[in-house]
Design an enzyme around this catalytic site. Structure first.
Site, PDB file in Angstrom:
ATOM      1  N   GLY A 144      -5.364  -0.867   6.680  1.00  0.00           N
ATOM      2  CA  GLY A 144      -5.242  -2.312   6.771  1.00  0.00           C
ATOM      3  C   GLY A 144      -3.856  -2.777   6.359  1.00  0.00           C
ATOM      4  N   ARG A 196      -5.968   3.121  12.809  1.00  0.00           N
ATOM      5  CA  ARG A 196      -6.811   4.141  12.197  1.00  0.00           C
ATOM      6  C   ARG A 196      -7.007   5.263  13.213  1.00  0.00           C
ATOM      7  NH1 ARG A 196      -8.493   1.533   7.622  1.00  0.00           N
ATOM      8  NH2 ARG A 196      -8.699  -0.737   7.764  1.00  0.00           N
ATOM      9  N   ASP A 205      -6.057   4.407   0.038  1.00  0.00           N
ATOM     10  CA  ASP A 205      -6.642   5.702  -0.296  1.00  0.00           C
ATOM     11  C   ASP A 205      -6.782   6.619   0.917  1.00  0.00           C
ATOM     12  OD1 ASP A 205      -8.402   7.282  -2.459  1.00  0.00           O
ATOM     13  OD2 ASP A 205      -9.488   7.309  -0.554  1.00  0.00           O
ATOM     14  N   THR A 215      -2.223  -2.384  -0.194  1.00  0.00           N
ATOM     15  CA  THR A 215      -3.560  -2.871   0.130  1.00  0.00           C
ATOM     16  C   THR A 215      -3.840  -4.114  -0.685  1.00  0.00           C
ATOM     17  OG1 THR A 215      -5.941  -2.420  -0.077  1.00  0.00           O
ATOM     18  CG2 THR A 215      -4.473  -1.166  -1.500  1.00  0.00           C
ATOM     19  N   ASP A 240      -6.620  -5.183  -1.722  1.00  0.00           N
ATOM     20  CA  ASP A 240      -7.768  -5.036  -2.624  1.00  0.00           C
ATOM     21  C   ASP A 240      -7.391  -4.618  -4.037  1.00  0.00           C
ATOM     22  OD1 ASP A 240      -9.522  -5.776  -0.660  1.00  0.00           O
ATOM     23  OD2 ASP A 240     -10.054  -3.736  -0.077  1.00  0.00           O
ATOM     24  N   ASP A 280      -7.147  -1.658  -5.234  1.00  0.00           N
ATOM     25  CA  ASP A 280      -8.209  -0.723  -5.597  1.00  0.00           C
ATOM     26  C   ASP A 280      -7.730   0.730  -5.720  1.00  0.00           C
ATOM     27  OD1 ASP A 280      -7.639  -0.340  -2.932  1.00  0.00           O
ATOM     28  OD2 ASP A 280      -9.731  -0.310  -2.262  1.00  0.00           O
ATOM     29  N   ARG A 287     -14.681  -4.751  -0.712  1.00  0.00           N
ATOM     30  CA  ARG A 287     -15.919  -4.017  -0.456  1.00  0.00           C
ATOM     31  C   ARG A 287     -16.337  -3.193  -1.662  1.00  0.00           C
ATOM     32  NH1 ARG A 287     -14.473  -1.396   3.929  1.00  0.00           N
ATOM     33  NH2 ARG A 287     -13.896   0.519   2.830  1.00  0.00           N
TER      34      ARG A 287
END
Length: 319
Positions: free
Chosen positions: A11, A72, A103, A125, A127, A129, A171
């Site tokens: 993303g 992707r 990741d 990213t 997020d 994360d 998510r």
């Protein structure tokens, strides 16, 4: 090392272009050649590769998204796909690769490193994360996008005396919801890392209503569940008029904040330095405002965790 490549994968996030710019200009400063690989690992396998010069990255530091595009690729996960990628790297004489992404992108970079092509990961990213770094490129910009939306929705919530649920991305990680909820004064913050009993949400809404509060804001990370399901249940249980806003992909776009531009520039340049020192299989990051780097294996084995102190503070301030 005289020739390196750079790609973006997964993303997109605001600040990726600033990182690309830093990689290209840092490398050229040290008399290295840089090749931009378009469309991520898919483009690498297909040989969608071109030489980049100083002009290639002019006037991009302020642009969102990624000029190298992103995609992707299921094929790259296979042994045959990775061999195709290696053939292209050899064809262009690329000796090291910088991968900007999350990741999944780093796992692809690890595969190439294991096969003799050193890769460095740069965490991009929204997020936030990724373990091993306090912040990822794009998080700050996305957070401010959410805050702007929360402030606007609060105006409407106040005018119409309603409860609003704002569903944000995340998510598996609740950083966006937690930070936005604390900064936006949300009554409840629902994140994947904390399984809150529904009765607690209702209690806070009822306490606020009983003391004369006419509106409420709830921040919900998408990984917890559907904002519409929560909205239906809240309205049914409390009889309070409830509306739901799903921010969606608006959170990924936009001009990167100054914080993200600086972070991306520092991380991109540091990634080049690691390749210059013939290191591979590592991710660059920032911890307590100091640049760090960690082996991919270490990044993969440690789960990202939320700031427990911030989460507790959000509870205390939402009474």
């Amino acid at each position: 090392m005289k020739k390196i490549g750079v790609l973006t994968s997964g993303g997109d996030s605001p600040g990726m272009n600033a990182a690309i710019r830093a990689v290209v200009r840092k490398a050229i400063f040290h008399e290295m050649e840089v090749y931009g690989i378009k469309n991520g690992f898919q483009g690498l396998m297909e040989g969608n590769i071109e030489n980049m010069d100083l002009g290639s990255v002019g006037d991009i530091i302020q642009r969102g998204g990624t000029i190298l595009f992103s995609a992707r690729s299921e094929e790259f996960k296979t042994e045959a796909g990775q061999q195709r990628a290696i053939e292209q790297l050899k064809k262009f004489g690329i000796e090291g690769l910088i991968v900007i992404g999350g990741d999944g992108s780093f796992r692809g970079a690890q595969k190439l490193t294991d096969k003799g092509f050193p890769c460095i990961g740069v965490p991009g990213t929204i997020d936030n994360d990724i373990s091993g770094t306090d912040f990822t490129i794009g998080f700050d910009t996305s957070l401010n996008t959410i805050i702007q939306a929360v402030d606007k929705i609060r105006d409407t919530a106040t005018s119409h005396e309603r409860t609003y649920i704002i569903e944000v991305m995340g998510r598996d990680a609740g950083d966006l919801a937690l930070w936005a909820g604390l900064a936006g004064g949300a009554e409840s913050i629902l994140i994947p890392e904390k399984k809150e009993d529904f009765s607690g949400i209702l209690d806070r809404l009822k306490r606020g209503h009983d003391r004369g509060k006419k509106h409420s804001i709830i921040l919900l990370a998408e990984g917890v569940g559907s904002g519409f399901d929560y909205g239906d249940r809240i309205e049914k249980e409390t009889k309070l008029e409830t509306r739901v806003t799903v921010l969606g992909y608006i959170q990924r776009g936009g001009s990167p904040s100054a914080t993200d531009r600086v972070l991306a520039s520092r991380l991109g340049a540091r990634a080049v330095e690691l390749l210059m020192n013939e290191q591979g299989g590592r991710m660059v990051g920032i911890q307590q405002n100091i640049l760090v780097d960690h082996a991919f294996d270490e990044v993969f084995t440690k789960d990202h965790s939320i700031n427990e102190e911030m989460y507790q503070l959000s509870k205390e301030l939402s009474i």
